[in-house]
Design an enzyme around this catalytic site. Sequence first.
Site, PDB file in Angstrom:
ATOM      1  N   HIS A   1       0.825  -1.214   0.000  1.00 47.72           N
ATOM      2  CA  HIS A   1       0.000   0.000   0.000  1.00 47.72           C
ATOM      3  C   HIS A   1       0.856   1.260   0.000  1.00 47.72           C
ATOM      4  CE1 HIS A   1      -2.912  -2.988   1.170  1.00 47.72           C
ATOM      5  NE2 HIS A   1      -2.231  -3.230   2.278  1.00 47.72           N
TER       6      HIS A   1
ATOM      7  N   HIS B   1       6.145   6.896   6.137  1.00 42.16           N
ATOM      8  CA  HIS B   1       5.739   6.312   4.856  1.00 42.16           C
ATOM      9  C   HIS B   1       5.208   7.422   3.949  1.00 42.16           C
ATOM     10  CE1 HIS B   1       2.019   6.367   7.243  1.00 42.16           C
ATOM     11  NE2 HIS B   1       1.481   6.718   6.094  1.00 42.16           N
TER      12      HIS B   1
ATOM     13  N   HIS C   1       2.557   8.814   0.545  1.00 39.49           N
ATOM     14  CA  HIS C   1       1.386   8.709  -0.335  1.00 39.49           C
ATOM     15  C   HIS C   1       1.722   9.510  -1.587  1.00 39.49           C
ATOM     16  CE1 HIS C   1      -1.125   7.051   2.949  1.00 39.49           C
ATOM     17  NE2 HIS C   1      -0.328   7.796   3.722  1.00 39.49           N
TER      18      HIS C   1
ATOM     19  N   HIS D   1       4.188  10.797   5.961  1.00 34.52           N
ATOM     20  CA  HIS D   1       3.614  10.686   7.309  1.00 34.52           C
ATOM     21  C   HIS D   1       4.640  10.085   8.264  1.00 34.52           C
ATOM     22  CE1 HIS D   1      -0.700  10.556   5.516  1.00 34.52           C
ATOM     23  NE2 HIS D   1      -0.267  11.793   5.702  1.00 34.52           N
TER      24      HIS D   1
ATOM     25  N   THR E   1      -5.614   6.960   7.772  1.00 26.37           N
ATOM     26  CA  THR E   1      -6.152   7.105   6.409  1.00 26.37           C
ATOM     27  C   THR E   1      -6.204   5.779   5.665  1.00 26.37           C
ATOM     28  OG1 THR E   1      -3.996   7.579   5.425  1.00 26.37           O
ATOM     29  CG2 THR E   1      -5.248   9.475   6.301  1.00 26.37           C
ATOM     30  N   THR E   2      -5.874   4.680   6.365  1.00 20.09           N
ATOM     31  CA  THR E   2      -6.040   3.335   5.793  1.00 20.09           C
ATOM     32  C   THR E   2      -6.766   2.485   6.831  1.00 20.09           C
ATOM     33  OG1 THR E   2      -3.997   2.406   6.706  1.00 20.09           O
ATOM     34  CG2 THR E   2      -3.823   3.536   4.579  1.00 20.09           C
TER      35      THR E   2
HETATM   36  S1  BO1 Z   1      -1.645   6.992   8.303  1.00 20.82           S
HETATM   37  O1  BO1 Z   1      -0.521   7.789   8.747  1.00 20.82           O
HETATM   38  O2  BO1 Z   1      -2.944   7.434   8.776  1.00 20.82           O
HETATM   39  N1  BO1 Z   1      -1.677   6.982   6.695  1.00 20.82           N
HETATM   40  C1  BO1 Z   1      -1.383   5.372   8.867  1.00 20.82           C
HETATM   41  C2  BO1 Z   1      -2.207   4.388   8.415  1.00 20.82           C
HETATM   42  C3  BO1 Z   1      -1.986   3.082   8.827  1.00 20.82           C
HETATM   43  C4  BO1 Z   1      -0.953   2.750   9.680  1.00 20.82           C
HETATM   44  C5  BO1 Z   1      -0.134   3.768  10.146  1.00 20.82           C
HETATM   45  C6  BO1 Z   1      -0.352   5.077   9.731  1.00 20.82           C
HETATM   46  N2  BO1 Z   1      -0.798   1.424   9.968  1.00 20.82           N
HETATM   47  C7  BO1 Z   1       0.092   0.751  10.846  1.00 20.82           C
HETATM   48  C8  BO1 Z   1       0.125  -0.726  10.623  1.00 20.82           C
HETATM   49  C9  BO1 Z   1       0.660  -1.391  11.875  1.00 20.82           C
HETATM   50  C10 BO1 Z   1       1.972  -0.787  12.288  1.00 20.82           C
HETATM   51  C11 BO1 Z   1       1.811   0.710  12.412  1.00 20.82           C
HETATM   52  C12 BO1 Z   1       3.053   1.445  12.877  1.00 20.82           C
HETATM   53  O3  BO1 Z   1       1.308   1.285  11.202  1.00 20.82           O
HETATM   54  O4  BO1 Z   1      -1.144  -1.232  10.322  1.00 20.82           O
HETATM   55  O5  BO1 Z   1       0.784  -2.769  11.684  1.00 20.82           O
HETATM   56  O6  BO1 Z   1       2.440  -1.326  13.517  1.00 20.82           O
HETATM   57  O7  BO1 Z   1       4.153   1.135  12.076  1.00 20.82           O
HETATM   58 ZN    ZN Z   2      -0.161   7.778   5.725  1.00 18.45          ZN
END
Ligand code: BO1
Ligand code: ZN
Length: 263
Positions: free
Chosen positions: A65, A92, A94, A117, A199-200
Amino acid sequence: CYNEPHCDPYAWGDLVPSCHPLLEEHHSPIDLDGRMSRNQSLDSLLLEGFQEVQTGPWILQNDGHSVILQVGSGMSVRGGGLPDVYHTAQLHFHWGGPASNGSEHTVDRRRYPMEMHVVNVKAVHPNFTAALGDPTGLAVLGVFIDVAYADNVHFGHISQKLSSVAYKGQTTKIKPFPLLNLLPKHNMSQYYRYYGSLTTPPCSQAVVWTLYEVPVHISWSQLAQFTSQIFSTEEDAEQVTPLQNNFRHVHPTFSRGVFMSKG
Ligand code: BO1
Ligand code: ZN
Protein backbone atom coordinates in the site's frame (compact mmCIF):
# COMPACT_ATOMS: atom_id res chain seq x y z
CA CYS A 1 -6.02 -1.34 -2.09
CA TYR A 2 -6.62 1.86 -4.03
CA ASN A 3 -7.10 1.54 -7.76
CA GLU A 4 -9.22 -1.52 -8.46
CA PRO A 5 -12.97 -0.70 -8.62
CA HIS A 6 -13.98 -3.27 -5.96
CA CYS A 7 -11.65 -1.86 -3.36
CA ASP A 8 -11.14 1.85 -3.92
CA PRO A 9 -11.22 3.90 -0.69
CA TYR A 10 -14.95 4.61 -1.09
CA ALA A 11 -15.56 0.84 -0.86
CA TRP A 12 -13.33 0.13 2.15
CA GLY A 13 -16.37 0.45 4.44
CA ASP A 14 -17.95 -2.62 2.82
CA LEU A 15 -15.08 -4.75 4.12
CA VAL A 16 -14.02 -2.76 7.19
CA PRO A 17 -17.04 -1.11 8.88
CA SER A 18 -14.83 1.33 10.82
CA CYS A 19 -13.81 2.82 7.45
CA HIS A 20 -17.43 3.77 6.74
CA PRO A 21 -17.78 7.19 8.39
CA LEU A 22 -21.10 7.80 10.12
CA LEU A 23 -22.47 11.33 10.34
CA GLU A 24 -20.28 13.43 12.66
CA GLU A 25 -17.43 10.92 12.74
CA HIS A 26 -13.95 12.32 12.48
CA HIS A 27 -12.06 10.83 9.56
CA SER A 28 -8.91 11.74 7.66
CA PRO A 29 -7.68 13.20 5.43
CA ILE A 30 -9.48 16.58 5.18
CA ASP A 31 -9.19 19.75 3.14
CA LEU A 32 -7.30 22.43 5.09
CA ASP A 33 -8.09 26.14 4.93
CA GLY A 34 -4.87 28.07 4.30
CA ARG A 35 -6.21 31.31 5.80
CA MET A 36 -7.31 30.47 9.35
CA SER A 37 -6.53 32.55 12.40
CA ARG A 38 -3.53 31.40 14.42
CA ASN A 39 -3.79 29.73 17.81
CA GLN A 40 -1.21 31.16 20.24
CA SER A 41 -1.13 28.06 22.44
CA LEU A 42 0.21 25.86 19.61
CA ASP A 43 3.98 26.34 19.79
CA SER A 44 6.77 24.32 18.14
CA LEU A 45 6.88 20.57 18.54
CA LEU A 46 9.94 19.18 20.29
CA LEU A 47 11.50 16.48 18.15
CA GLU A 48 13.93 14.40 20.20
CA GLY A 49 16.60 12.34 18.44
CA PHE A 50 15.66 13.72 15.01
CA GLN A 51 18.93 15.62 14.68
CA GLU A 52 21.17 12.68 15.54
CA VAL A 53 22.24 9.67 13.49
CA GLN A 54 20.38 6.81 15.16
CA THR A 55 21.79 3.31 15.53
CA GLY A 56 20.57 1.14 12.71
CA PRO A 57 19.99 -0.35 10.39
CA TRP A 58 16.62 1.08 9.47
CA ILE A 59 14.33 -1.13 7.42
CA LEU A 60 12.57 0.04 4.25
CA GLN A 61 9.56 -2.10 3.38
CA ASN A 62 6.93 -2.36 0.63
CA ASP A 63 3.65 -3.39 2.32
CA GLY A 64 1.64 -3.32 -0.90
CA HIS A 65 0.00 0.00 0.00
CA SER A 66 3.04 2.24 0.53
CA VAL A 67 6.76 2.28 1.21
CA ILE A 68 7.46 2.30 4.96
CA LEU A 69 10.71 3.20 6.72
CA GLN A 70 10.91 1.59 10.19
CA VAL A 71 13.16 3.92 12.16
CA GLY A 72 13.99 2.09 15.40
CA SER A 73 13.19 3.36 18.90
CA GLY A 74 15.45 6.36 19.52
CA MET A 75 13.14 9.21 18.53
CA SER A 76 10.15 10.91 20.11
CA VAL A 77 7.84 13.90 19.72
CA ARG A 78 6.22 16.12 22.35
CA GLY A 79 5.09 19.71 22.91
CA GLY A 80 3.19 21.64 20.27
CA GLY A 81 -0.08 21.11 22.15
CA LEU A 82 0.30 17.30 22.20
CA PRO A 83 -1.10 15.76 25.41
CA ASP A 84 1.86 13.42 26.00
CA VAL A 85 5.17 12.08 24.67
CA TYR A 86 4.94 9.97 21.49
CA HIS A 87 7.57 7.48 20.28
CA THR A 88 8.36 7.57 16.57
CA ALA A 89 7.61 4.24 14.86
CA GLN A 90 7.85 4.68 11.10
CA LEU A 91 7.40 7.01 8.18
CA HIS A 92 5.74 6.31 4.86
CA PHE A 93 4.52 8.05 1.72
CA HIS A 94 1.39 8.71 -0.34
CA TRP A 95 1.79 9.65 -4.01
CA GLY A 96 -0.07 10.11 -7.28
CA GLY A 97 0.83 9.17 -10.85
CA PRO A 98 2.75 10.55 -13.82
CA ALA A 99 0.14 13.26 -14.38
CA SER A 100 -1.71 13.45 -11.06
CA ASN A 101 -0.89 14.64 -7.57
CA GLY A 102 -1.20 12.29 -4.63
CA SER A 103 -1.14 14.00 -1.24
CA GLU A 104 -3.90 12.92 1.16
CA HIS A 105 -4.62 16.30 2.76
CA THR A 106 -5.39 19.21 0.47
CA VAL A 107 -4.91 22.95 1.15
CA ASP A 108 -7.63 25.20 -0.28
CA ARG A 109 -8.53 22.19 -2.46
CA ARG A 110 -5.02 21.95 -3.85
CA ARG A 111 -3.39 18.53 -3.79
CA TYR A 112 0.40 18.35 -3.49
CA PRO A 113 2.42 15.79 -5.50
CA MET A 114 3.19 13.67 -2.40
CA GLU A 115 2.72 13.53 1.37
CA MET A 116 5.01 11.95 3.97
CA HIS A 117 3.61 10.69 7.31
CA VAL A 118 5.81 10.29 10.40
CA VAL A 119 3.84 7.98 12.71
CA ASN A 120 4.29 8.31 16.50
CA VAL A 121 2.70 6.19 19.26
CA LYS A 122 1.77 7.66 22.66
CA ALA A 123 4.39 6.48 25.16
CA VAL A 124 1.83 5.06 27.63
CA HIS A 125 0.72 2.45 25.09
CA PRO A 126 2.75 -0.77 24.71
CA ASN A 127 2.27 -0.86 20.93
CA PHE A 128 0.46 0.58 17.91
CA THR A 129 -2.64 -1.61 18.29
CA ALA A 130 -3.13 -0.58 21.92
CA ALA A 131 -3.06 3.09 20.87
CA LEU A 132 -5.99 2.68 18.44
CA GLY A 133 -8.56 2.74 21.26
CA ASP A 134 -7.33 6.14 22.50
CA PRO A 135 -8.63 9.24 20.61
CA THR A 136 -5.14 10.76 20.99
CA GLY A 137 -3.20 7.48 20.91
CA LEU A 138 -1.22 8.39 17.79
CA ALA A 139 0.41 11.58 16.57
CA VAL A 140 1.12 11.69 12.84
CA LEU A 141 3.30 14.46 11.40
CA GLY A 142 2.41 15.14 7.76
CA VAL A 143 4.82 16.80 5.33
CA PHE A 144 3.69 17.98 1.89
CA ILE A 145 6.18 17.21 -0.86
CA ASP A 146 6.40 19.50 -3.89
CA VAL A 147 8.54 19.21 -7.01
CA ALA A 148 11.60 21.30 -7.89
CA TYR A 149 14.49 21.00 -10.35
CA ALA A 150 17.16 19.87 -7.90
CA ASP A 151 17.41 16.43 -6.32
CA ASN A 152 16.88 16.39 -2.56
CA VAL A 153 19.93 14.50 -1.28
CA HIS A 154 18.16 13.56 1.96
CA PHE A 155 15.17 11.99 0.20
CA GLY A 156 17.74 10.37 -2.07
CA HIS A 157 18.62 8.01 0.82
CA ILE A 158 15.13 6.58 0.38
CA SER A 159 14.38 7.06 -3.35
CA GLN A 160 17.67 5.36 -4.35
CA LYS A 161 16.53 2.23 -2.52
CA LEU A 162 13.01 1.97 -3.96
CA SER A 163 14.01 -0.49 -6.68
CA SER A 164 15.06 -2.92 -3.91
CA VAL A 165 11.50 -2.98 -2.53
CA ALA A 166 9.61 -3.13 -5.81
CA TYR A 167 7.28 -5.91 -4.64
CA LYS A 168 4.96 -6.27 -1.66
CA GLY A 169 6.79 -7.91 1.25
CA GLN A 170 10.29 -6.92 0.14
CA THR A 171 12.55 -5.16 2.63
CA THR A 172 15.98 -3.56 2.46
CA LYS A 173 18.33 -1.97 4.99
CA ILE A 174 18.92 1.79 5.08
CA LYS A 175 21.79 3.51 6.89
CA PRO A 176 20.27 5.91 9.46
CA PHE A 177 20.48 9.64 8.78
CA PRO A 178 19.06 12.60 10.76
CA LEU A 179 15.32 12.45 10.22
CA LEU A 180 15.15 16.21 10.67
CA ASN A 181 16.63 16.45 7.17
CA LEU A 182 13.29 15.28 5.75
CA LEU A 183 11.29 18.00 7.51
CA PRO A 184 10.79 21.67 6.51
CA LYS A 185 13.62 22.79 8.80
CA HIS A 186 13.11 26.54 8.84
CA ASN A 187 9.35 26.48 9.33
CA MET A 188 8.93 23.92 12.10
CA SER A 189 6.57 26.14 14.09
CA GLN A 190 4.05 26.56 11.26
CA TYR A 191 1.51 23.75 11.12
CA TYR A 192 -2.17 22.77 10.99
CA ARG A 193 -3.66 20.75 13.85
CA TYR A 194 -6.82 18.67 14.04
CA TYR A 195 -8.12 15.35 15.44
CA GLY A 196 -8.84 12.61 12.92
CA SER A 197 -8.21 9.03 11.86
CA LEU A 198 -5.82 6.65 10.18
CA THR A 199 -6.15 7.10 6.41
CA THR A 200 -6.04 3.34 5.79
CA PRO A 201 -7.97 0.47 7.40
CA PRO A 202 -8.82 0.16 10.25
CA CYS A 203 -9.39 3.97 9.85
CA SER A 204 -9.30 4.32 13.66
CA GLN A 205 -10.20 7.76 15.04
CA ALA A 206 -7.07 7.83 17.16
CA VAL A 207 -4.83 10.42 15.52
CA VAL A 208 -3.71 13.90 16.51
CA TRP A 209 -2.75 15.28 13.09
CA THR A 210 -0.01 17.85 12.55
CA LEU A 211 0.51 19.03 8.96
CA TYR A 212 3.46 21.30 8.29
CA GLU A 213 2.32 24.31 6.26
CA VAL A 214 5.52 24.62 4.22
CA PRO A 215 6.31 21.80 1.79
CA VAL A 216 9.68 20.17 1.22
CA HIS A 217 10.94 19.65 -2.34
CA ILE A 218 12.21 16.68 -4.33
CA SER A 219 13.08 16.47 -8.04
CA TRP A 220 10.83 15.23 -10.85
CA SER A 221 13.02 12.16 -11.22
CA GLN A 222 12.80 11.36 -7.50
CA LEU A 223 9.01 11.68 -7.67
CA ALA A 224 8.98 9.44 -10.74
CA GLN A 225 10.82 6.76 -8.77
CA PHE A 226 7.89 6.56 -6.33
CA THR A 227 5.24 6.54 -9.07
CA SER A 228 7.00 3.98 -11.30
CA GLN A 229 9.13 1.62 -9.19
CA ILE A 230 6.73 0.34 -6.51
CA PHE A 231 4.33 -2.53 -7.26
CA SER A 232 1.76 -4.00 -4.95
CA THR A 233 1.82 -7.51 -6.42
CA GLU A 234 4.13 -9.42 -8.76
CA GLU A 235 1.26 -9.71 -11.29
CA ASP A 236 1.03 -5.90 -11.29
CA ALA A 237 4.74 -5.77 -12.05
CA GLU A 238 4.36 -8.18 -15.00
CA GLN A 239 1.58 -5.98 -16.35
CA VAL A 240 3.70 -2.90 -15.63
CA THR A 241 1.04 -1.30 -13.42
CA PRO A 242 2.89 0.33 -10.54
CA LEU A 243 1.22 1.36 -7.28
CA GLN A 244 -0.12 4.88 -7.86
CA ASN A 245 -2.64 7.25 -6.25
CA ASN A 246 -2.39 5.57 -2.83
CA PHE A 247 -4.38 8.30 -1.08
CA ARG A 248 -7.80 8.33 0.58
CA HIS A 249 -10.44 10.92 -0.41
CA VAL A 250 -10.97 13.94 1.85
CA HIS A 251 -13.69 13.83 4.51
CA PRO A 252 -16.01 16.49 5.98
CA THR A 253 -14.70 18.31 9.04
CA PHE A 254 -18.20 18.55 10.62
CA SER A 255 -17.94 20.36 13.97
CA ARG A 256 -14.23 19.65 14.38
CA GLY A 257 -11.88 22.46 15.18
CA VAL A 258 -9.05 22.79 12.70
CA PHE A 259 -6.31 25.04 14.06
CA MET A 260 -3.19 26.76 12.85
CA SER A 261 -0.15 27.09 15.11
CA LYS A 262 1.04 30.47 16.31
CA GLY A 263 3.68 30.39 13.55
S1 BO1 B 1 -1.64 6.99 8.30
O1 BO1 B 1 -0.52 7.79 8.75
O2 BO1 B 1 -2.94 7.43 8.78
N1 BO1 B 1 -1.68 6.98 6.69
C1 BO1 B 1 -1.38 5.37 8.87
C2 BO1 B 1 -2.21 4.39 8.42
C3 BO1 B 1 -1.99 3.08 8.83
C4 BO1 B 1 -0.95 2.75 9.68
C5 BO1 B 1 -0.13 3.77 10.15
C6 BO1 B 1 -0.35 5.08 9.73
N2 BO1 B 1 -0.80 1.42 9.97
C7 BO1 B 1 0.09 0.75 10.85
C8 BO1 B 1 0.13 -0.73 10.62
C9 BO1 B 1 0.66 -1.39 11.88
C10 BO1 B 1 1.97 -0.79 12.29
C11 BO1 B 1 1.81 0.71 12.41
C12 BO1 B 1 3.05 1.44 12.88
O3 BO1 B 1 1.31 1.29 11.20
O4 BO1 B 1 -1.14 -1.23 10.32
O5 BO1 B 1 0.78 -2.77 11.68
O6 BO1 B 1 2.44 -1.33 13.52
O7 BO1 B 1 4.15 1.13 12.08
ZN1 ZN C 1 -0.16 7.78 5.72
